[in-house]
Design an enzyme around this catalytic site. Structure first.
Site, PDB file in Angstrom:
ATOM      1  NE  ARG A   1       1.431  -4.571  10.984  1.00 39.01           N
ATOM      2  CZ  ARG A   1       2.525  -4.387  10.252  1.00 39.01           C
ATOM      3  NH1 ARG A   1       3.697  -4.819  10.689  1.00 39.01           N
ATOM      4  NH2 ARG A   1       2.463  -3.768   9.110  1.00 39.01           N
TER       5      ARG A   1
ATOM      6  NE  ARG B   1      -4.416  -0.620   9.744  1.00 36.31           N
ATOM      7  CZ  ARG B   1      -3.382  -0.193   9.033  1.00 36.31           C
ATOM      8  NH1 ARG B   1      -3.343   1.003   8.529  1.00 36.31           N
ATOM      9  NH2 ARG B   1      -2.366  -0.997   8.831  1.00 36.31           N
TER      10      ARG B   1
ATOM     11  NE  ARG C   1       6.994  -2.721   5.645  1.00 34.57           N
ATOM     12  CZ  ARG C   1       5.686  -2.506   5.710  1.00 34.57           C
ATOM     13  NH1 ARG C   1       5.003  -2.135   4.645  1.00 34.57           N
ATOM     14  NH2 ARG C   1       5.049  -2.713   6.836  1.00 34.57           N
TER      15      ARG C   1
ATOM     16  NE  ARG D   1       6.010  -0.215  10.031  1.00 38.97           N
ATOM     17  CZ  ARG D   1       4.849  -0.232   9.364  1.00 38.97           C
ATOM     18  NH1 ARG D   1       4.749   0.411   8.211  1.00 38.97           N
ATOM     19  NH2 ARG D   1       3.818  -0.890   9.819  1.00 38.97           N
TER      20      ARG D   1
ATOM     21  CE  LYS E   1      -2.381  -0.820   3.737  1.00 39.52           C
ATOM     22  NZ  LYS E   1      -1.935  -2.177   4.107  1.00 39.52           N
TER      23      LYS E   1
HETATM   24  P1  ADP Z   1       0.746  -1.500   7.425  1.00 45.67           P
HETATM   25  O1  ADP Z   1      -0.150  -0.983   6.346  1.00 45.67           O
HETATM   26  O2  ADP Z   1       2.039  -2.018   6.933  1.00 45.67           O
HETATM   27  O3  ADP Z   1       0.068  -2.448   8.367  1.00 45.67           O
HETATM   28  P2  ADP Z   1       0.786   1.193   8.655  1.00 45.67           P
HETATM   29  O4  ADP Z   1       2.032   1.982   8.559  1.00 45.67           O
HETATM   30  O5  ADP Z   1      -0.372   1.635   7.844  1.00 45.67           O
HETATM   31  O6  ADP Z   1       1.191  -0.304   8.377  1.00 45.67           O
HETATM   32  O7  ADP Z   1       0.296   1.158  10.176  1.00 45.67           O
HETATM   33  C1  ADP Z   1       1.143   0.744  11.224  1.00 45.67           C
HETATM   34  C2  ADP Z   1       0.354   0.604  12.512  1.00 45.67           C
HETATM   35  O8  ADP Z   1      -0.220   1.891  12.872  1.00 45.67           O
HETATM   36  C3  ADP Z   1      -0.844  -0.323  12.451  1.00 45.67           C
HETATM   37  O9  ADP Z   1      -0.483  -1.686  12.656  1.00 45.67           O
HETATM   38  C4  ADP Z   1      -1.713   0.228  13.590  1.00 45.67           C
HETATM   39  O10 ADP Z   1      -1.211  -0.164  14.854  1.00 45.67           O
HETATM   40  C5  ADP Z   1      -1.506   1.723  13.465  1.00 45.67           C
HETATM   41  N1  ADP Z   1      -2.527   2.313  12.573  1.00 45.67           N
HETATM   42  C6  ADP Z   1      -2.318   2.839  11.319  1.00 45.67           C
HETATM   43  N2  ADP Z   1      -3.478   3.259  10.788  1.00 45.67           N
HETATM   44  C7  ADP Z   1      -4.446   2.997  11.715  1.00 45.67           C
HETATM   45  C8  ADP Z   1      -5.850   3.181  11.758  1.00 45.67           C
HETATM   46  N3  ADP Z   1      -6.528   3.719  10.738  1.00 45.67           N
HETATM   47  N4  ADP Z   1      -6.511   2.787  12.879  1.00 45.67           N
HETATM   48  C9  ADP Z   1      -5.877   2.276  13.921  1.00 45.67           C
HETATM   49  N5  ADP Z   1      -4.554   2.047  13.943  1.00 45.67           N
HETATM   50  C10 ADP Z   1      -3.835   2.406  12.854  1.00 45.67           C
END
Ligand code: ADP
Length: 225
Positions: free
Chosen positions: A172, A88, A127, A161, A13
């Site tokens: 996750r 999400r 990654r 990360r 993404k």
């Molecule tokens: P990825 O898409 O690789 O899972 P992100 O960088 O989008 O990672 O998000 C990393 C973390 O940040 C998520 O696992 C979550 O803990 C938190 N996070 C990101 N966006 C949201 C959201 N919309 N609602 C709740 N937690 C979020």
């Protein structure tokens, strides 16, 4: 255009969102990036978010919606935006729909980037991110930097990360199934979702995404980076 990019962690993404947003000249809004900025700056919100992120859990809706709204009010979003990682959960989707309806707009498209779950751990474990450019993303096997640990694009330091460790990734995935999959169903019911295979080279996936939003072919030429 107002576009949402959704999909399992590791589907690519962030990589695709950066390219799509640049191509369409709209801002790329990633709640994950917004949280990481707060964490880097040591804010109270960042500390709170960090405990959830580390555990592979969602940051609570109230906090996340607040962070998103704060970003959305910036004037660069007037012509549209590309959402990556928000909403999400169903509560976040309803909040987003309400905010957009309040300004007489709605999402134009939802792109669901699809990869088999079996590929997620390998994709994420390899990654590497750049400390200086959030969209400078590498993979030790699939798109390695020329010099290990160094960003090809800016010379910045590459790092992994902390929530990309295997146990956290599995958590996750679980959270995606229970909290985020219903968001796809919610937008599917509105006829907004196009599913795109995240298989193949970055450029191929990008072309599919552009096709899905009617910006393919001629527009996609010249996008060789
Ligand atoms: P990825 O898409 O690789 O899972 P992100 O960088 O989008 O990672 O998000 C990393 C973390 O940040 C998520 O696992 C979550 O803990 C938190 N996070 C990101 N966006 C949201 C959201 N919309 N609602 C709740 N937690 C979020």
């Amino acid at each position: 255009m107002r576009i949402l990019l959704i999909g399992l962690p590791g589907a690519g993404k962030g990589t695709q969102a950066g390219r799509l947003a640049a191509h369409l000249s709209i801002p790329h809004i990633s709640t994950g990036d917004l949280f990481r900025e707060h964490i880097d700056q040591g804010t109270e919100l960042g500390q709170n978010a960090h405990t959830h992120i580390q555990a592979g859990l969602l940051v609570p809706d109230e906090v996340t919606i607040g962070v998103f709204e704060e970003r959305l009010v910036r004037p660069d979003t007037e012509r549209g935006f590309l959402l990556d990682g928000f909403p999400r959960s169903l509560a976040q989707a309803h909040a987003l729909d309400g905010i957009l309806a309040g300004s007489g707009t709605r999402l134009d498209a939802v792109l669901d980037l699809e990869i088999p779950e079996g590929q997620v751990v390998r994709r994420i474990a390899g990654r590497r991110l750049c400390r200086q450019g959030r969209e400078h993303i590498f993979h030790i096997d699939f798109s390695p930097p020329e010099v290990a640990g160094v960003c090809d694009l800016c010379g910045g330091e590459l790092y992994q990360r902390e929530d990309d460790r295997e146990a956290t990734v599995r958590k996750r995935l679980e959270v995606y199934r229970s909290e985020t999959a219903p968001v796809v169903d919610h937008y599917q019911a509105q006829g907004l979702v196009t599913t795109i295979s995240a298989h193949g080279r970055v450029q191929e996936v990008l072309s599919r995404a552009l096709d899905a939003i009617g910006q393919g072919q001629t527009d996609a030429t010249g996008m060789s980076s």
